[in-house]
Design a protein around this motif. Sequence first.
Motif, PDB file in Angstrom:
ATOM      1  N   UNK A   1      11.486   9.599  10.027  1.00 19.15           N
ATOM      2  CA  UNK A   1      10.962   8.456  10.806  1.00 19.15           C
ATOM      3  C   UNK A   1      11.319   7.254   9.736  1.00 19.15           C
ATOM      4  N   UNK A   2      10.825   5.913  10.445  1.00 16.85           N
ATOM      5  CA  UNK A   2      10.996   4.690   9.429  1.00 16.85           C
ATOM      6  C   UNK A   2       9.588   4.329   9.083  1.00 16.85           C
ATOM      7  N   UNK A   3       9.874   3.371   8.078  1.00 16.98           N
ATOM      8  CA  UNK A   3       8.571   2.968   7.455  1.00 16.98           C
ATOM      9  C   UNK A   3       8.868   1.417   6.706  1.00 16.98           C
ATOM     10  N   UNK A   4       7.762   0.754   6.401  1.00 14.15           N
ATOM     11  CA  UNK A   4       8.086  -0.548   5.774  1.00 14.15           C
ATOM     12  C   UNK A   4       7.075  -0.899   4.653  1.00 14.15           C
ATOM     13  N   UNK A   5       7.543  -1.597   3.776  1.00 17.09           N
ATOM     14  CA  UNK A   5       6.456  -2.010   2.813  1.00 17.09           C
ATOM     15  C   UNK A   5       6.334  -3.476   2.852  1.00 17.09           C
ATOM     16  N   UNK A   6       4.902  -4.112   2.527  1.00 16.60           N
ATOM     17  CA  UNK A   6       5.155  -5.831   2.448  1.00 16.60           C
ATOM     18  C   UNK A   6       4.098  -6.237   1.550  1.00 16.60           C
ATOM     19  N   UNK A   7       4.050  -7.476   1.310  1.00 20.47           N
ATOM     20  CA  UNK A   7       3.315  -8.138   0.390  1.00 20.47           C
ATOM     21  C   UNK A   7       3.035  -9.422   0.937  1.00 20.47           C
TER      22      UNK A   7
ATOM     23  N   UNK B   1      11.928   8.894  -1.548  1.00 25.42           N
ATOM     24  CA  UNK B   1      10.657   8.933  -2.036  1.00 25.42           C
ATOM     25  C   UNK B   1      10.752   8.502  -3.601  1.00 25.42           C
ATOM     26  N   UNK B   2       9.844   7.682  -3.950  1.00 25.07           N
ATOM     27  CA  UNK B   2       9.671   7.018  -5.025  1.00 25.07           C
ATOM     28  C   UNK B   2       8.557   6.189  -5.287  1.00 25.07           C
ATOM     29  N   UNK B   3       8.567   5.519  -6.519  1.00 22.09           N
ATOM     30  CA  UNK B   3       7.742   4.328  -6.815  1.00 22.09           C
ATOM     31  C   UNK B   3       8.369   2.749  -6.524  1.00 22.09           C
ATOM     32  N   UNK B   4       7.814   2.226  -5.744  1.00 25.29           N
ATOM     33  CA  UNK B   4       8.292   0.850  -5.132  1.00 25.29           C
ATOM     34  C   UNK B   4       7.495  -0.165  -5.636  1.00 25.29           C
ATOM     35  N   UNK B   5       7.934  -1.384  -5.960  1.00 22.30           N
ATOM     36  CA  UNK B   5       7.207  -2.374  -6.576  1.00 22.30           C
ATOM     37  C   UNK B   5       8.244  -3.758  -6.103  1.00 22.30           C
ATOM     38  N   UNK B   6       7.558  -4.827  -6.110  1.00 18.51           N
ATOM     39  CA  UNK B   6       8.149  -6.085  -5.623  1.00 18.51           C
ATOM     40  C   UNK B   6       7.727  -7.227  -6.882  1.00 18.51           C
TER      41      UNK B   6
ATOM     42  N   UNK C   1       0.847  -0.982  -0.088  1.00 20.94           N
ATOM     43  CA  UNK C   1       0.049   0.061   0.001  1.00 20.94           C
ATOM     44  C   UNK C   1       0.834   1.293   0.092  1.00 20.94           C
ATOM     45  N   UNK C   2       0.391   2.510  -0.530  1.00 22.05           N
ATOM     46  CA  UNK C   2       1.095   3.678  -0.539  1.00 22.05           C
ATOM     47  C   UNK C   2       1.577   3.999   0.875  1.00 22.05           C
ATOM     48  N   UNK C   3       2.319   4.770   1.191  1.00 22.83           N
ATOM     49  CA  UNK C   3       2.507   5.184   2.288  1.00 22.83           C
ATOM     50  C   UNK C   3       3.140   6.793   2.281  1.00 22.83           C
TER      51      UNK C   3
ATOM     52  N   UNK D   1      13.699   7.733   7.331  1.00 20.22           N
ATOM     53  CA  UNK D   1      13.347   8.221   6.048  1.00 20.22           C
ATOM     54  C   UNK D   1      14.011   9.462   5.489  1.00 20.22           C
ATOM     55  N   UNK D   2      14.461   9.751   4.369  1.00 26.62           N
ATOM     56  CA  UNK D   2      15.080  11.104   3.875  1.00 26.62           C
ATOM     57  C   UNK D   2      14.138  11.386   2.486  1.00 26.62           C
ATOM     58  N   UNK D   3      14.514  12.461   2.068  1.00 27.68           N
ATOM     59  CA  UNK D   3      13.758  12.863   0.681  1.00 27.68           C
ATOM     60  C   UNK D   3      14.278  11.992  -0.390  1.00 27.68           C
TER      61      UNK D   3
END
Length: 300
Positions: free
Chosen positions: A249-255, A292-297, A241-243, A287-289
Amino acid sequence: TDPITYLWSKDGAPISTATWTSYYKSYMTTADSGQYTLTATNYGGTATFTVTVTVNAAVAPTISGLSAKQTINYGDYLDLYPSVSGTRPFTYQWSKDGTPISGATSSELYKSSTTTADSGQYTVTVTNIAGSATFTVTVTVKPAVAPTISNLPATATLNYGDTLSFYPSVSGTSPMTIQWFLNGVAIANATSQYFYKYNCTPSDSGSYTVTATNIAGSATSSTTIVTVNAAIAPTITQQPVNVTVAKSYSTSLSVVASGSPTLLYQWYKNSQPITYATSSYYQIGSVTLADAGIYRVTIT
């Protein structure tokens, strides 16, 4: 005062070679009992000292430490090692059923890989200067036992890429030769009791058996029917999902995905693969600037 001359005598008779302060004699017998006198002489006179030596009589051998009966399995080793007391040195002779065993003249009798032909009466005769003693052991070697095989499942179902393993219980007289079969055909190099096949595919499906053979016979196991499912293409059941996250701060992406064999993951940022990002989730710390971008797996 030097010079001093020395002479040992026994029971009044000089010992011609004993002309030093000490006297040594090996392997004493009762004949060596008596009065030993050291005479020391110089220009000033003579002094003597007498020692009474008693050599005990030799003691005939006695044998202990062996059981009168021993029962061993076919193929086991036979080891007879008695405890012997008495006056040394000893000589030994082992016999089987009354016949001396050639070369069996040490204190221990050892034989590896026994058979039923090795059953019988084993006698050791120990001799010294005072006499001899014997002890007999009745040895029974059990007949060889043909193999039996158990503890294999009737069926086994695996996914593509899984490991197939069998752990049968095999009993009987060693040594044994083992051979595994698939659909009646011997499997190359599958000659151990336990069987492993890694990264299974549908071609590994079929009927598995194992045969064990020893001197007493052979046995073939019951059949295990193995089914290896075909590979299943990956299916994503929960998309990333978009974040939006604040700087530092920290963040994570999952599938979440399913499929077989084991799924392989690769995360990308702006179409470029991310080094070491090869699990079902990807975490960014602080996280830094630039993040930023488009992430996919991709999942394979």
